[in-house]
Design a protein around this motif. Structure first.
Motif, PDB file in Angstrom:
ATOM      1  N   VAL A  12       0.844  -1.199   0.000  1.00 41.08           N
ATOM      2  CA  VAL A  12       0.000   0.000   0.000  1.00 41.08           C
ATOM      3  C   VAL A  12       0.875   1.242   0.000  1.00 41.08           C
ATOM      4  N   ILE A  13       1.906   1.226   0.809  1.00 42.11           N
ATOM      5  CA  ILE A  13       2.806   2.379   0.901  1.00 42.11           C
ATOM      6  C   ILE A  13       3.633   2.525  -0.370  1.00 42.11           C
ATOM      7  N   LEU A  14       4.072   1.405  -0.933  1.00 41.61           N
ATOM      8  CA  LEU A  14       4.808   1.436  -2.199  1.00 41.61           C
ATOM      9  C   LEU A  14       3.972   2.111  -3.284  1.00 41.61           C
ATOM     10  N   ASN A  15       2.710   1.721  -3.376  1.00 43.57           N
ATOM     11  CA  ASN A  15       1.829   2.292  -4.384  1.00 43.57           C
ATOM     12  C   ASN A  15       1.591   3.780  -4.126  1.00 43.57           C
ATOM     13  N   GLN A  71       2.430  -2.450 -11.739  1.00 43.21           N
ATOM     14  CA  GLN A  71       1.120  -2.764 -12.314  1.00 43.21           C
ATOM     15  C   GLN A  71       0.483  -3.965 -11.610  1.00 43.21           C
ATOM     16  N   ASP A  72       1.289  -4.995 -11.309  1.00 40.84           N
ATOM     17  CA  ASP A  72       0.773  -6.164 -10.593  1.00 40.84           C
ATOM     18  C   ASP A  72       0.370  -5.795  -9.167  1.00 40.84           C
ATOM     19  N   VAL A  73       1.168  -4.933  -8.544  1.00 39.85           N
ATOM     20  CA  VAL A  73       0.854  -4.486  -7.185  1.00 39.85           C
ATOM     21  C   VAL A  73      -0.471  -3.741  -7.162  1.00 39.85           C
ATOM     22  N   GLN A  74      -0.659  -2.819  -8.109  1.00 35.89           N
ATOM     23  CA  GLN A  74      -1.895  -2.031  -8.152  1.00 35.89           C
ATOM     24  C   GLN A  74      -3.103  -2.908  -8.442  1.00 35.89           C
ATOM     25  N   SER A  75      -2.956  -3.877  -9.329  1.00 38.88           N
ATOM     26  CA  SER A  75      -4.063  -4.784  -9.635  1.00 38.88           C
ATOM     27  C   SER A  75      -4.439  -5.601  -8.405  1.00 38.88           C
ATOM     28  N   ALA A  76      -3.428  -6.083  -7.669  1.00 41.19           N
ATOM     29  CA  ALA A  76      -3.681  -6.879  -6.473  1.00 41.19           C
ATOM     30  C   ALA A  76      -4.374  -6.047  -5.403  1.00 41.19           C
ATOM     31  N   LEU A  77      -3.936  -4.801  -5.217  1.00 38.00           N
ATOM     32  CA  LEU A  77      -4.551  -3.934  -4.213  1.00 38.00           C
ATOM     33  C   LEU A  77      -6.005  -3.634  -4.556  1.00 38.00           C
ATOM     34  N   THR A  78      -6.280  -3.435  -5.845  1.00 41.05           N
ATOM     35  CA  THR A  78      -7.658  -3.174  -6.277  1.00 41.05           C
ATOM     36  C   THR A  78      -8.553  -4.369  -5.984  1.00 41.05           C
ATOM     37  N   LEU A  79      -8.041  -5.578  -6.271  1.00 41.25           N
ATOM     38  CA  LEU A  79      -8.824  -6.790  -6.009  1.00 41.25           C
ATOM     39  C   LEU A  79      -9.090  -6.969  -4.517  1.00 41.25           C
ATOM     40  N   LYS A 276     -10.627   3.530  -8.681  1.00 37.55           N
ATOM     41  CA  LYS A 276     -10.856   2.096  -8.796  1.00 37.55           C
ATOM     42  C   LYS A 276     -11.066   1.428  -7.445  1.00 37.55           C
ATOM     43  N   SER A 277     -10.459   1.984  -6.405  1.00 39.89           N
ATOM     44  CA  SER A 277     -10.580   1.365  -5.087  1.00 39.89           C
ATOM     45  C   SER A 277     -12.006   1.420  -4.541  1.00 39.89           C
ATOM     46  N   ASP A 278     -12.849   2.280  -5.135  1.00 32.02           N
ATOM     47  CA  ASP A 278     -14.239   2.391  -4.683  1.00 32.02           C
ATOM     48  C   ASP A 278     -15.170   1.381  -5.348  1.00 32.02           C
ATOM     49  N   GLU A 279     -14.652   0.637  -6.320  1.00 35.40           N
ATOM     50  CA  GLU A 279     -15.483  -0.364  -6.992  1.00 35.40           C
ATOM     51  C   GLU A 279     -15.981  -1.389  -5.967  1.00 35.40           C
ATOM     52  N   GLY A 280     -17.246  -1.688  -5.987  1.00 36.21           N
ATOM     53  CA  GLY A 280     -17.791  -2.679  -5.082  1.00 36.21           C
ATOM     54  C   GLY A 280     -18.349  -2.115  -3.795  1.00 36.21           C
TER      55      GLY A 280
END
Length: 300
Positions: A12-15, A71-79, A276-280
């Motif tokens: 989270v901090i990296l992103n 990109q993989d980190v951001q996708s994982a955080l979103t999921l 994107k983090s607000d999805e769901g």
């Protein structure tokens, strides 16, 4: 490296550092102190045996190692964020949630009456705030929950946001009752450009979409008055010989006479933008649907 031995909060901090380009801003986004972010970066550097970010005069610049995995980190955080959101728990009738929107003054006029009317009927404890944010600050405001939604003709260049077109309208020429242009059956471009124009823009400089298109064919408007807000435009048009090139829906809503522009000009489009983090999230889904319905109603 086994994931069981890794503190996932570090991602989270990296992103946040990658997105903000600053340890201080990353701390604001995550909600911790700047020293805590520095400490987390030190741990990340040790884990990955890489600097990850290099401090420069323009901020924290990611290394190639960071670019390769972000990109993989951001996708994982979103999921993960989508998994922890609980849409079924949102109860519009009882929630006291506040939604923060960034709308221009024209969009406020188009949709806020409808939105508040529906909220009054369906969700009496919900409140709404509408705020002006520069485009350069929109993504940051969405990522830090200072905004829930933005409505704008321009979609920010960011992998963090989603968007949907919610409104489209064509341009016309507005004038007062009894204007000389109303006596011309089919006004030409020259007829229009001979008039003195009202131009509405909150920016200090830069061409309007209409002026960009006119410039392509060698035309230029005579702007006699430039003002910041559309709120005053109808009064000015009704009380002077100035004309206004604006959207058809604005002319109809303000009962201003208008006619078609006799050249092809791209229509004005508006997009609903969110993080994107607000999805769901149930409340976010509810409010997004309400905003979309409001714009559909405005287009009738």
């Amino acid at each position: 490296m086994k994931i069981s031995s890794f503190d996932l909060n570090l991602f989270v901090i990296l992103n946040a550092i990658y997105t903000e380009g600053s340890l201080t801003k990353a701390a604001e986004v995550v909600g911790i102190t700047q020293p805590a972010v520095s400490n987390a970066l030190s741990r990340l550097r040790e884990k990955f045996n890489d600097d990850l970010f290099v401090r420069t005069g323009s901020g924290m610049v990611p290394t190639q190692k960071t670019e390769n995995m972000i990109q993989d980190v951001q996708s994982a955080l979103t999921l993960i964020q989508q998994s922890v959101n609980e849409p079924d728990t949102f109860d519009a009738n009882s929630t006291k949630r506040n939604f923060k929107l960034s709308l221009g003054d024209v969009s406020e006029g188009r949709v806020l009456p409808f939105i508040m009317s529906e909220i009054y009927k369906e969700a009496p404890n919900i409140s709404v705030g509408s705020y002006a944010y520069p485009r350069s600050d929109q993504v940051h405001a969405l990522s830090t929950n200072n905004l829930d939604f933005v409505v704008d003709p321009i979609i920010p260049r960011s992998d963090e946001i989603n968007s949907e077109k919610v409104f489209e309208d064509d341009f016309v020429v507005m004038h007062r009752e009894g204007h000389d242009l109303s006596k011309i059956k089919s006004p030409s471009v020259n007829d229009i450009l001979e008039q003195k124009h009202l131009h509405v823009s909150g920016r200090k400089r830069g061409l309007h979409l209409i002026d960009v298109e006119l410039d392509k064919i060698g035309y230029r408007r005579k702007v006699a008055l430039r003002c910041q807000h559309f709120l005053i435009a109808p009064t000015i048009i009704q009380s002077t010989d100035l004309v206004l090139m604006g959207t058809r829906s604005f002319a109809k809503r303000n009962n201003l006479p208008f006619f078609e522009i006799p050249i092809e000009i791209p229509s004005m489009e508006y997009f609903l933008i969110w993080h994107k983090s607000d999805e769901g999230d149930g409340g976010h889904i509810w409010m997004k649907d309400l905003i979309i319905r409001a714009f559909k109603d405005a287009q009738r």
